[in-house]
Scaffold this active site. Structure first.
Site, PDB file in Angstrom:
ATOM      1  CD1 TRP A 328       0.851  -0.302   3.036  1.00  0.00           C
ATOM      2  CD2 TRP A 328      -0.774   1.123   3.582  1.00  0.00           C
ATOM      3  NE1 TRP A 328       1.125   0.152   4.304  1.00  0.00           N
ATOM      4  CE2 TRP A 328       0.136   1.031   4.679  1.00  0.00           C
ATOM      5  CE3 TRP A 328      -1.882   1.958   3.716  1.00  0.00           C
ATOM      6  CZ2 TRP A 328      -0.024   1.750   5.861  1.00  0.00           C
ATOM      7  CZ3 TRP A 328      -2.038   2.664   4.904  1.00  0.00           C
ATOM      8  CH2 TRP A 328      -1.128   2.559   5.958  1.00  0.00           C
ATOM      9  CD  GLU A 470       2.845  -4.095   8.876  1.00  0.00           C
ATOM     10  OE1 GLU A 470       4.068  -4.076   9.115  1.00  0.00           O
ATOM     11  OE2 GLU A 470       2.377  -4.165   7.719  1.00  0.00           O
TER      12      GLU A 470
HETATM   13  O1  IFM Z   1       3.726  -1.432   3.941  1.00  0.00           O
HETATM   14  C1  IFM Z   1       4.650  -1.299   4.945  1.00  0.00           C
HETATM   15  C2  IFM Z   1       3.944  -1.558   6.273  1.00  0.00           C
HETATM   16  O2  IFM Z   1       2.953  -0.581   6.501  1.00  0.00           O
HETATM   17  C3  IFM Z   1       4.936  -1.530   7.406  1.00  0.00           C
HETATM   18  N1  IFM Z   1       5.959  -2.546   7.163  1.00  0.00           N
HETATM   19  C4  IFM Z   1       6.691  -2.301   5.940  1.00  0.00           C
HETATM   20  C5  IFM Z   1       5.786  -2.300   4.733  1.00  0.00           C
HETATM   21  C6  IFM Z   1       6.591  -1.988   3.478  1.00  0.00           C
HETATM   22  O3  IFM Z   1       7.135  -0.713   3.567  1.00  0.00           O
END
Ligand code: IFM
Length: 723
Positions: A328, A470
């Site tokens: 995203w 996350e």
């Molecule tokens: O898409 C991101 C996510 O929001 C956080 N971890 C890394 C990914 C890639 O940059």
């Protein structure tokens, strides 16, 4: 404020600078490894869309044969910064024209002093052309200057054999090489040609070494005499060229009389045109100015201009991080820059999602759902490529289960959001009718099948998801995901109505293709209304997900001083059990859908979540959004602090992982923080306006954007803002 400079040669920072000084043109990206070799380097050239299969992470960008390597032998001694004495050193990337220059005065172990000036660029005028030049002047000796160059296919750096060698040779004064990727069967051809002048008549040999066709040049140079070595490499693949070998050879055959000067001028002109459209001028803050141009540069060199089948990976084309997979990060962080300044590029990137609907449909079906569910990580063909397990960085012998590919599902709405944003800005009804509507409607169909009805609450819910933050997985009713889903369903219904009036026949064909009818639209509207969205009635503090407030309360500052993320300190389970966030999840929601929340609600949530967000070492996606929200609430000091956090992410390698590649989302977020945050640009249906909030020491902020096909100029001066 256009130059990123490295003033000393520091082998410990080799990989950081390789990333930061990466060169590219939207087709190819090459890390800034040195012409000569050093241990620990990551000699890498990636081309958009050239993926090959690998275990565990499914697919990754393939490293192309190295076109940059040069062995320079001066009066019998090999040039290397690891030996002799470095008398002067400066390496500089000029963001204005994409040219990387290195100035070196070097004393060899035998006391021979030479001046060497290296220059290199990936032409923005011809995306298949890569140019390199070295000027060598012996200062206190005369003797042989010998330069060995090659196309080196021995660059399989990931343990897997990515390339099958097909053929190579020498033709029309150029060396060439043909290869094919092992599983995806993409053919690539590269060619190379050199021009050598300045000393005695040059000797040129072209040893056709297997997998490494080479060109060896030598001449005698007198003290003070400058030797000119110019080298041009070309690259084509079967993705865009019927016959890559002829394609790459013809580029070199057509080179002008004074090839370096001509290629240099064409490249410079192309860059000038770019910056005329995209530059953001900041007066009163040299660091911010340079960092913003650095970010824009990296977005521009990663932007596919001629290809709508590729996306921009989270680490652009500048490193191995995330294997070239797109997230995203593109739609929510990088795309606004293109939507506002280069709509044709935004269209290409959004078309990638349209072309990859089959992969999204496959994913929905595999999960037992309908419609199109976009993959969390996407690469060559739009299928889900998130690895399921990865080695634990703290203990390489154990594995960590990665859940994002299974349950970080908000990406389907993020894509819909980006399409609508592009449509509002560009007024490109044809794109919406022909492509955007299909993406939005089919993914609405996914949501309708994914929502869970709960008879106890008489509402729909979304359980077992991961939101943008996350640190917390397997959560229910994530506010970001639920609100975005509701927005998506309502938008799909309104869009279907629009399509019926815009092009009744197209609407009817699309509805038939997707199995959507009036009843589906009515159902989507009802489902959206009945979807539980935390805090929607009391408009106070919004719980990030069900049960978040019951987690152990902790602030990010409780762990200071530190040099790592809260998750590294607490472990995955520990962070999950706490209230500390990796990135500002509820703030992100309020950023995208501000019309749903009052100023007081945004303030209350900002005040609660900000100290609980790991803005320093959590996600690189966090600070820019936090900066924008802070400007909207008048917290100028916080805004600037977070803006600079994003600004320094890669220039200063704040997280220590810049060697994996540029944080593309942070770069895009920085542009948004300048334009939407400090610049306060807001676009409504029929007009736009700015409500600036410049940092106290900024004297001026100027930017351009394209609205309904017309270029708009915003020029904010500090005094005007106060008046
Ligand atoms: O898409 C991101 C996510 O929001 C956080 N971890 C890394 C990914 C890639 O940059």
């Amino acid at each position: 404020m256009w130059k990123i400079t490295e003033n000393s040669f520091d082998p410990k920072r080799l990989r950081h600078f390789e990333t930061a000084l990466t060169q590219g043109n939207g087709y190819v990206g090459t890390r800034a490894t040195f012409d000569e070799h050093y241990p620990g380097e990551q000699r890498t050239t990636f081309v958009h869309g050239v993926f090959d299969d690998v275990p565990v992470v499914f697919t990754h960008l393939v490293n192309f044969p190295d076109w940059t390597a040069l062995d320079i032998i001066l009066a019998g001694e090999r040039f290397s910064l690891a030996e002799g004495k470095l008398l002067e050193y400066r390496r500089r990337l000029n963001l204005h024209n994409g040219v990387l220059t290195r100035f070196v005065r070097w004393e060899s172990p035998q006391g021979h002093v030479s001046k060497l000036i290296f220059s290199r660029f990936a032409s923005l005028a011809n995306q298949h052309l890569l140019c390199q030049r070295v000027l060598i002047t012996p200062e206190n000796y005369s003797g042989e200057v010998r330069i060995e160059s090659r196309l080196d296919a021995g660059t399989d750096t990931m343990r897997y054999q990515q390339w099958n060698w097909l053929d190579q040779g020498v033709e029309d004064g150029s060396i060439w090489l043909r290869l094919q990727t092992s599983a995806t069967k993409i053919e690539a051809a590269m060619a190379q040609k050199v021009f050598f002048s300045g000393g005695s008549e040059a000797e040129i040999l072209m040893p056709n070494v297997v997998k490494m066709p080479s060109i060896c040049t030598s001449c005698q140079a007198e003290t003070g005499q400058t030797i000119y070595f110019e080298k041009f490499s070309s690259l084509c693949t079967s993705r865009e060229c019927e016959d890559p070998k002829s394609g790459s050879l013809s580029i070199l055959a057509e080179m002008a009389q004074e090839p370096w000067e001509a290629a240099y001028a064409a490249n410079e002109q192309a860059w000038q045109k770019e910056w005329d459209r995209n530059d953001v001028l900041i007066e009163g803050d040299a660091e911010a100015q340079l960092a913003l141009r650095f970010s824009i540069y990296h977005l521009l060199i990663a932007a596919p201009r001629t290809d709508e089948q590729v996306n921009i990976g989270a680490k652009t084309l500048s490193g191995y991080g995330y294997h070239g997979h797109a997230f995203w990060d593109t739609e929510i962080f990088m795309l606004p820059f293109f939507t506002f300044t280069r709509p044709e590029i935004a269209r290409n990137l959004l078309s990638y999602r349209y072309h990859n609907l089959p992969g999204a449909r496959e994913k929905a079906l595999e999960g037992g759902f309908q419609g199109a569910q976009f993959p969390w990580e996407s690469a060559g063909d739009g299928r889900e490529v998130t690895p399921t397990w990865v080695p634990d960085p703290a203990d390489r012998k154990s594995l960590i289960r990665i859940w994002t590919g299974d349950i970080e599902i908000h990406i389907s709405s993020d894509i819909a959001f980006a399409i609508v944003q592009y449509w509002r800005l560009s007024g490109d009804d044809a794109f919406m009718a022909q492509r955007g509507a299909e993406v939005i409607l089919d993914s609405a169909k996914f949501w309708a099948s994914r929502l869970e009805w709960n008879p106890q609450t008489s509402q729909y819910h979304l359980s077992n998801v991961i939101g943008p933050d996350e640190y917390h997985d397997h959560v229910d009713d994530n506010a970001f995901t639920n609100y975005l889903t509701r927005w998506h369903l309502h938008t799909a219904v309104a869009l279907a109505e629009w399509l019926k009036t815009y092009d009744a026949q197209a609407a009817s064909l699309l509805f038939t293709k997707l199995g959507v009818d009036e009843q589906s639209l009515a159902d989507w509207a009802t489902m959206a209304d009945q979807l539980y969205c935390p805090g929607e009635n009391n408009q106070g503090l919004i719980e990030q997900f069900g049960g978040y407030f019951q987690r152990v309360d902790a602030l990010a500052s409780d762990f200071d001083p530190r040099t790592e993320s809260v998750q590294s300190i607490l472990g995955i389970e520990g962070a999950n059990a706490s209230q500390v966030l990796k990135q500002p999840d509820v703030m992100m929601l309020m950023y995208l859908l501000p019309e749903l929340f009052s100023h007081e609600t945004i303030q209350a949530n900002y005040d609660y979540y900000t100290p609980r967000t790991d803005l320093t070492f959590g996600s690189s996606l966090g600070p820019s959004i936090q900066a924008i929200m802070a400007t909207r609430l008048g917290s100028q000091a916080d805004a600037y602090e977070n803006f600079m956090r994003a600004a320094r992410a890669d220039i200063e390698d704040v997280r220590g992982n810049a060697s994996d590649g540029i944080h593309g989302a942070s770069a895009g977020g920085l542009w948004q923080a300048a334009v939407f945050g400090f610049g306060g640009l807001r676009v409504e249906d029929d007009y736009w306006y700015v409500k600036p909030h410049l940092p106290a020491h900024w004297k001026r902020l100027q930017f351009k954007f394209v609205w309904r096909g017309q270029e708009q100029l915003v020029d904010i001066r500090a005094q005007e803002e106060q008046s």
